[in-house]
Scaffold this motif. Structure first.
Motif, PDB file in Angstrom:
ATOM      1  N   ILE A  69      -6.096  -7.299   2.648  1.00 13.58           N
ATOM      2  CA  ILE A  69      -6.776  -7.125   3.867  1.00 13.58           C
ATOM      3  C   ILE A  69      -8.399  -7.137   3.428  1.00 13.58           C
ATOM      4  O   ILE A  69      -8.555  -7.151   2.464  1.00 13.58           O
ATOM      5  CB  ILE A  69      -6.540  -5.511   4.246  1.00 13.58           C
ATOM      6  CG1 ILE A  69      -6.999  -4.631   3.150  1.00 13.58           C
ATOM      7  CG2 ILE A  69      -5.620  -5.214   5.023  1.00 13.58           C
ATOM      8  CD1 ILE A  69      -7.011  -3.078   3.762  1.00 13.58           C
ATOM      9  N   GLU A  70      -9.133  -7.069   4.512  1.00 14.83           N
ATOM     10  CA  GLU A  70     -10.743  -7.401   4.268  1.00 14.83           C
ATOM     11  C   GLU A  70     -11.052  -5.976   3.487  1.00 14.83           C
ATOM     12  O   GLU A  70     -10.728  -4.902   3.702  1.00 14.83           O
ATOM     13  CB  GLU A  70     -11.452  -7.425   5.491  1.00 14.83           C
ATOM     14  CG  GLU A  70     -11.481  -8.895   6.012  1.00 14.83           C
ATOM     15  CD  GLU A  70     -12.497  -8.840   7.563  1.00 14.83           C
ATOM     16  OE1 GLU A  70     -13.397  -8.237   7.297  1.00 14.83           O
ATOM     17  OE2 GLU A  70     -11.843  -9.420   8.266  1.00 14.83           O
ATOM     18  N   LYS A  71     -11.978  -6.131   2.556  1.00 16.49           N
ATOM     19  CA  LYS A  71     -12.626  -5.118   1.604  1.00 16.49           C
ATOM     20  C   LYS A  71     -13.072  -3.952   2.799  1.00 16.49           C
ATOM     21  O   LYS A  71     -13.701  -4.034   3.729  1.00 16.49           O
ATOM     22  CB  LYS A  71     -13.820  -5.478   0.745  1.00 16.49           C
ATOM     23  CG  LYS A  71     -13.662  -4.914  -0.395  1.00 16.49           C
ATOM     24  CD  LYS A  71     -14.815  -5.263  -1.191  1.00 16.49           C
ATOM     25  CE  LYS A  71     -14.893  -4.488  -2.685  1.00 16.49           C
ATOM     26  NZ  LYS A  71     -15.940  -4.865  -3.411  1.00 16.49           N
ATOM     27  N   ASN A  72     -12.667  -2.744   2.169  1.00 19.55           N
ATOM     28  CA  ASN A  72     -13.332  -1.411   3.008  1.00 19.55           C
ATOM     29  C   ASN A  72     -12.574  -1.256   4.585  1.00 19.55           C
ATOM     30  O   ASN A  72     -13.239  -0.622   5.293  1.00 19.55           O
ATOM     31  CB  ASN A  72     -14.549  -1.312   2.872  1.00 19.55           C
ATOM     32  CG  ASN A  72     -15.250  -1.105   1.512  1.00 19.55           C
ATOM     33  OD1 ASN A  72     -14.436  -0.597   0.602  1.00 19.55           O
ATOM     34  ND2 ASN A  72     -16.275  -1.884   1.317  1.00 19.55           N
ATOM     35  N   LYS A  73     -11.723  -2.212   4.832  1.00 24.85           N
ATOM     36  CA  LYS A  73     -11.094  -2.141   6.247  1.00 24.85           C
ATOM     37  C   LYS A  73      -9.732  -1.541   5.974  1.00 24.85           C
ATOM     38  O   LYS A  73      -9.022  -1.872   5.171  1.00 24.85           O
ATOM     39  CB  LYS A  73     -11.152  -3.442   6.779  1.00 24.85           C
ATOM     40  CG  LYS A  73     -12.347  -3.715   7.473  1.00 24.85           C
ATOM     41  CD  LYS A  73     -12.091  -5.218   8.488  1.00 24.85           C
ATOM     42  CE  LYS A  73     -13.321  -5.057   9.596  1.00 24.85           C
ATOM     43  NZ  LYS A  73     -13.066  -5.896  10.452  1.00 24.85           N
ATOM     44  N   SER A  74      -9.254  -0.932   7.202  1.00 26.08           N
ATOM     45  CA  SER A  74      -7.786  -0.392   7.259  1.00 26.08           C
ATOM     46  C   SER A  74      -6.977  -1.335   7.999  1.00 26.08           C
ATOM     47  O   SER A  74      -7.555  -1.879   9.010  1.00 26.08           O
ATOM     48  CB  SER A  74      -7.591   0.783   7.845  1.00 26.08           C
ATOM     49  OG  SER A  74      -8.501   1.849   7.182  1.00 26.08           O
ATOM     50  N   PRO A  75      -5.852  -1.772   7.862  1.00 26.28           N
ATOM     51  CA  PRO A  75      -5.162  -2.634   8.646  1.00 26.28           C
ATOM     52  C   PRO A  75      -5.049  -1.973  10.258  1.00 26.28           C
ATOM     53  O   PRO A  75      -4.520  -0.789  10.012  1.00 26.28           O
ATOM     54  CB  PRO A  75      -3.963  -3.060   7.833  1.00 26.28           C
ATOM     55  CG  PRO A  75      -3.429  -1.752   7.115  1.00 26.28           C
ATOM     56  CD  PRO A  75      -4.950  -1.263   6.684  1.00 26.28           C
ATOM     57  N   LYS A  76      -4.625  -2.969  11.118  1.00 26.66           N
ATOM     58  CA  LYS A  76      -4.102  -2.462  12.174  1.00 26.66           C
ATOM     59  C   LYS A  76      -2.320  -2.182  12.227  1.00 26.66           C
ATOM     60  O   LYS A  76      -1.750  -3.112  11.808  1.00 26.66           O
ATOM     61  CB  LYS A  76      -4.210  -3.456  13.397  1.00 26.66           C
ATOM     62  CG  LYS A  76      -5.640  -3.323  14.148  1.00 26.66           C
ATOM     63  CD  LYS A  76      -5.959  -4.741  15.200  1.00 26.66           C
ATOM     64  CE  LYS A  76      -5.460  -4.581  16.364  1.00 26.66           C
ATOM     65  NZ  LYS A  76      -5.820  -5.536  17.075  1.00 26.66           N
ATOM     66  N   ILE A  77      -1.953  -0.912  12.372  1.00 25.21           N
ATOM     67  CA  ILE A  77      -0.771  -0.445  12.295  1.00 25.21           C
ATOM     68  C   ILE A  77      -0.136  -0.160  13.723  1.00 25.21           C
ATOM     69  O   ILE A  77      -0.831   0.755  14.247  1.00 25.21           O
ATOM     70  CB  ILE A  77      -0.332   0.721  11.331  1.00 25.21           C
ATOM     71  CG1 ILE A  77      -0.860   0.034   9.917  1.00 25.21           C
ATOM     72  CG2 ILE A  77       0.763   1.019  11.274  1.00 25.21           C
ATOM     73  CD1 ILE A  77      -0.953   1.070   8.833  1.00 25.21           C
ATOM     74  N   ALA A  78       0.998  -0.425  14.158  1.00 22.73           N
ATOM     75  CA  ALA A  78       1.663  -0.021  15.039  1.00 22.73           C
ATOM     76  C   ALA A  78       2.951   0.467  14.853  1.00 22.73           C
ATOM     77  O   ALA A  78       3.798  -0.047  14.179  1.00 22.73           O
ATOM     78  CB  ALA A  78       1.619  -0.925  16.351  1.00 22.73           C
TER      79      ALA A  78
END
Ligand SMILES: Nc1ncnc2c1ncn2[C@@H]1O[C@H](COP(=O)(O)OP(=O)(O)OP(=O)(O)O)[C@@H](O)[C@H]1O
Ligand SMILES: [Mg+2]
Length: 253
Positions: A69-78
């Motif tokens: 994932i992009e640095k310092n980002k959280s992934p979208k989770i569903a």
């Protein structure tokens, strides 16, 4: 697509001053764009694991690291639950568009929803309300709502277990096709060993809060449930559960 690395994940609940260990030191690596099934008996901690991953359960120990994932980002989770949890006052297409309601580009929203209505065979029922569609169609709508949100990781908690055999088979195949088309990272919980083998590239066997075994599956989709390879795998997984039961019995001898 995002991946996951879980380290030493543990979770204890407390009911009436009695501690219940739902997860014990779970270590698991999920590669990005892979389909992982988690199989285990009722109460072994499957839903607890998914709830922790989608932030519905915050009080736990251990670490969750997201990869790719992009640095310092959280992934979208569903997450998709066993029951569709649709909004009864919204039509099929409105339910599917729900996560995009604040999106400014309405033409884009219309196109995405339309694509998913077609993908899930719901286009002719787009104006129907949840009370006017079957259980299978409702679960498809729930899946469509999740896909329209375009998450990097999809968690599924026994999403097909309330369906009849034929609808279940149909949706299993649709799910495999969606996975092959989108390459999403999927964690799919089931208590059905056959379903776990039919869908997963990796099967995680859980028992009593523990991750007992991880089995890699090297079979092409769509899988033949009557092939020798499939049946041998089923025997192998069931044997893991039988051995667990024997060990549990020995504890009381
Ligand atoms: N909110 C809660 N409070 C107290 N105990 C809980 C809570 N949620 C789960 N538990 C306990 O944690 C354990 C694991 O529950 P969990 O729901 O994760 O099991 P599961 O594997 O999903 O079972 P099932 O297949 O029946 O859905 C069980 O013993 C359950 O009673
Ligand atoms: Mg559960």
């Amino acid at each position: 697509m995002a991946g996951l690395v879980l380290k030493n994940l543990s979770k204890t609940y407390e009911i009436d001053n009695k501690k219940i260990t739902a997860l014990k030191n779970v270590d698991l690596t999920v590669s990005p764009g892979s389909f992982v099934t988690i199989v285990g008996k009722s109460g072994c901690g499957k839903s607890t694991l998914l709830k922790i991953l989608c932030d519905l359960e915050k009080n736990f120990s251990g670490t969750i690291e997201y990869t790719h994932i992009e640095k310092n980002k959280s992934p979208k989770i569903a997450i998709v639950f066993q029951e569709p949890r649709l909004m009864p006052w919204l039509t099929v297409e409105q339910n599917m568009a729900f996560s995009l309601q604040n999106h400014k580009d309405k033409a884009y929203v219309k196109q995405i929803v339309s694509e998913h209505l077609n993908l899930l065979g719901l286009y002719d029922f787009r104006k129907a309300y949840p009370s006017q569609i079957s259980g299978g169609m409702a679960q498809r709508t729930a899946l469509g709502r999740t896909l329209c949100y375009d998450p990097e990781i999809i968690l599924m908690d026994e999403p097909l277990s309330a369906l009849d055999y034929f609808n279940r088979q149909k949706l299993q195949n649709e799910l495999v096709n969606i996975f092959l088309k989108t390459g999403k990272t999927i964690l799919f919980v089931t208590h059905d060993v056959e379903e776990a083998i039919y869908l997963g590239q990796k099967i995680v066997v859980m028992d009593n809060g523990l991750l007992t075994k991880v089995v890699d599956i090297h079979m092409d989709y769509l899988r033949d449930t009557s092939s020798t390879q499939f049946l041998n795998l089923k025997k192998y997984i069931l044997n893991i559960f039988n051995n667990i039961s024997k060990e549990e019995k020995n504890e009381f001898l």
